[in-house]
Motif scaffolding. Structure first.
Motif, PDB file in Angstrom:
ATOM      1  N   ASP A  82      61.010  14.787  52.478  1.00 48.49           N
ATOM      2  CA  ASP A  82      61.122  13.889  51.320  1.00 48.49           C
ATOM      3  C   ASP A  82      60.224  14.356  50.187  1.00 48.49           C
ATOM      4  O   ASP A  82      60.637  14.376  49.019  1.00 48.49           O
ATOM      5  CB  ASP A  82      60.754  12.452  51.714  1.00 48.49           C
ATOM      6  CG  ASP A  82      61.775  11.805  52.637  1.00 48.49           C
ATOM      7  OD1 ASP A  82      62.906  12.327  52.751  1.00 48.49           O
ATOM      8  OD2 ASP A  82      61.431  10.771  53.256  1.00 48.49           O
ATOM      9  N   SER A  83      59.000  14.735  50.528  1.00 49.04           N
ATOM     10  CA  SER A  83      58.057  15.211  49.503  1.00 49.04           C
ATOM     11  C   SER A  83      58.578  16.471  48.828  1.00 49.04           C
ATOM     12  O   SER A  83      58.477  16.626  47.611  1.00 49.04           O
ATOM     13  CB  SER A  83      56.686  15.477  50.118  1.00 49.04           C
ATOM     14  OG  SER A  83      56.142  14.292  50.627  1.00 49.04           O
ATOM     15  N   GLN A  86      61.251  15.547  46.352  1.00 46.49           N
ATOM     16  CA  GLN A  86      60.669  14.937  45.160  1.00 46.49           C
ATOM     17  C   GLN A  86      60.058  15.989  44.246  1.00 46.49           C
ATOM     18  O   GLN A  86      60.221  15.940  43.021  1.00 46.49           O
ATOM     19  CB  GLN A  86      59.615  13.904  45.551  1.00 46.49           C
ATOM     20  CG  GLN A  86      60.184  12.632  46.126  1.00 46.49           C
ATOM     21  CD  GLN A  86      59.101  11.659  46.561  1.00 46.49           C
ATOM     22  OE1 GLN A  86      57.908  11.981  46.540  1.00 46.49           O
ATOM     23  NE2 GLN A  86      59.520  10.465  46.959  1.00 46.49           N
ATOM     24  N   ILE A  87      59.360  16.948  44.839  1.00 51.78           N
ATOM     25  CA  ILE A  87      58.754  18.024  44.042  1.00 51.78           C
ATOM     26  C   ILE A  87      59.837  18.832  43.346  1.00 51.78           C
ATOM     27  O   ILE A  87      59.714  19.174  42.164  1.00 51.78           O
ATOM     28  CB  ILE A  87      57.868  18.926  44.927  1.00 51.78           C
ATOM     29  CG1 ILE A  87      56.605  18.167  45.340  1.00 51.78           C
ATOM     30  CG2 ILE A  87      57.511  20.223  44.205  1.00 51.78           C
ATOM     31  CD1 ILE A  87      55.769  18.885  46.383  1.00 51.78           C
ATOM     32  N   GLN A  88      60.921  19.131  44.038  1.00 54.91           N
ATOM     33  CA  GLN A  88      62.024  19.881  43.437  1.00 54.91           C
ATOM     34  C   GLN A  88      62.630  19.089  42.275  1.00 54.91           C
ATOM     35  O   GLN A  88      62.943  19.663  41.233  1.00 54.91           O
ATOM     36  CB  GLN A  88      63.097  20.185  44.483  1.00 54.91           C
ATOM     37  CG  GLN A  88      62.671  21.183  45.543  1.00 54.91           C
ATOM     38  CD  GLN A  88      62.287  22.533  44.954  1.00 54.91           C
ATOM     39  OE1 GLN A  88      61.132  22.764  44.609  1.00 54.91           O
ATOM     40  NE2 GLN A  88      63.263  23.401  44.808  1.00 54.91           N
ATOM     41  N   ALA A  89      62.767  17.785  42.455  1.00 54.05           N
ATOM     42  CA  ALA A  89      63.332  16.949  41.392  1.00 54.05           C
ATOM     43  C   ALA A  89      62.387  16.930  40.187  1.00 54.05           C
ATOM     44  O   ALA A  89      62.841  17.020  39.029  1.00 54.05           O
ATOM     45  CB  ALA A  89      63.578  15.540  41.906  1.00 54.05           C
ATOM     46  N   PHE A  90      61.082  16.823  40.430  1.00 54.71           N
ATOM     47  CA  PHE A  90      60.104  16.833  39.338  1.00 54.71           C
ATOM     48  C   PHE A  90      60.120  18.178  38.607  1.00 54.71           C
ATOM     49  O   PHE A  90      60.061  18.233  37.379  1.00 54.71           O
ATOM     50  CB  PHE A  90      58.695  16.535  39.845  1.00 54.71           C
ATOM     51  CG  PHE A  90      58.472  15.104  40.252  1.00 54.71           C
ATOM     52  CD1 PHE A  90      58.937  14.052  39.481  1.00 54.71           C
ATOM     53  CD2 PHE A  90      57.772  14.808  41.410  1.00 54.71           C
ATOM     54  CE1 PHE A  90      58.723  12.736  39.852  1.00 54.71           C
ATOM     55  CE2 PHE A  90      57.558  13.487  41.799  1.00 54.71           C
ATOM     56  CZ  PHE A  90      58.030  12.452  41.020  1.00 54.71           C
ATOM     57  N   ARG A  93      63.217  18.342  36.480  1.00 56.09           N
ATOM     58  CA  ARG A  93      63.068  17.478  35.301  1.00 56.09           C
ATOM     59  C   ARG A  93      62.107  18.101  34.296  1.00 56.09           C
ATOM     60  O   ARG A  93      62.343  18.082  33.093  1.00 56.09           O
ATOM     61  CB  ARG A  93      62.556  16.102  35.754  1.00 56.09           C
ATOM     62  CG  ARG A  93      62.396  15.127  34.652  1.00 56.09           C
ATOM     63  CD  ARG A  93      63.733  14.710  34.065  1.00 56.09           C
ATOM     64  NE  ARG A  93      63.500  13.734  33.020  1.00 56.09           N
ATOM     65  CZ  ARG A  93      64.131  13.694  31.878  1.00 56.09           C
ATOM     66  NH1 ARG A  93      65.085  14.575  31.631  1.00 56.09           N
ATOM     67  NH2 ARG A  93      63.859  12.789  30.989  1.00 56.09           N
TER      68      ARG A  93
END
Length: 100
Positions: A82-83, A86-90, A93
Motif C-alpha cells: 500500500d505504501s 501511495q508513493i508511486q501515486a505521489f 502527481r
C-alpha cells in the motif's frame, strides 16, 4: 523395613539411561539404587513421558509462533505494498505538477 532415602534426580537419570542403553536390567538397577523394580519402571515411564511431552510442547510452541509470525509478515507485506502504491501515486502527481 524403613523406606530408603530419596535419590537425587540426577542419579535417577543416570540409572534410567543405563537401563535404556541396555547396560543393566531394571532388576540390576533396582538393586544398585536400593529400590524396587517397580520404582525403576515408574521412573522410566515418567522419564520417557516427560521427554515426549517436552518435544511435543516445543513443536507446538514453534508452530503457533511460526503461524503468528506468518500472519504478521502478511500484514506487513500488505502495508508495504500500500505504501509503495501511495508513493508511486505521489510521484506521478508531482511529475504532473512539475510539467505545468
Amino acid at each position: 523395613m524403613p523406606r530408603p532415602p530419596a535419590l537425587p534426580a540426577a542419579r535417577k537419570v543416570e540409572i534410567i539411561l543405563a537401563v535404556l542403553a541396555g547396560d543393566m536390567t531394571a532388576a540390576e538397577a533396582a538393586r544398585v539404587a536400593g529400590v524396587s523394580s517397580q520404582a525403576i519402571s515408574n521412573w522410566k515411564r515418567c522419564f520417557l513421558k516427560a521427554g515426549q511431552d517436552g518435544l511435543v510442547g516445543a513443536v507446538d510452541q514453534r508452530s503457533s509462533r511460526e503461524a503468528q509470525l506468518q500472519k504478521e509478515i502478511a500484514v506487513l507485506k500488505g502495508a508495504l505494498g500500500d505504501s509503495y502504491l501511495q508513493i508511486q501515486a505521489f510521484r506521478s502527481r508531482l511529475q504532473q505538477l512539475q510539467r505545468r
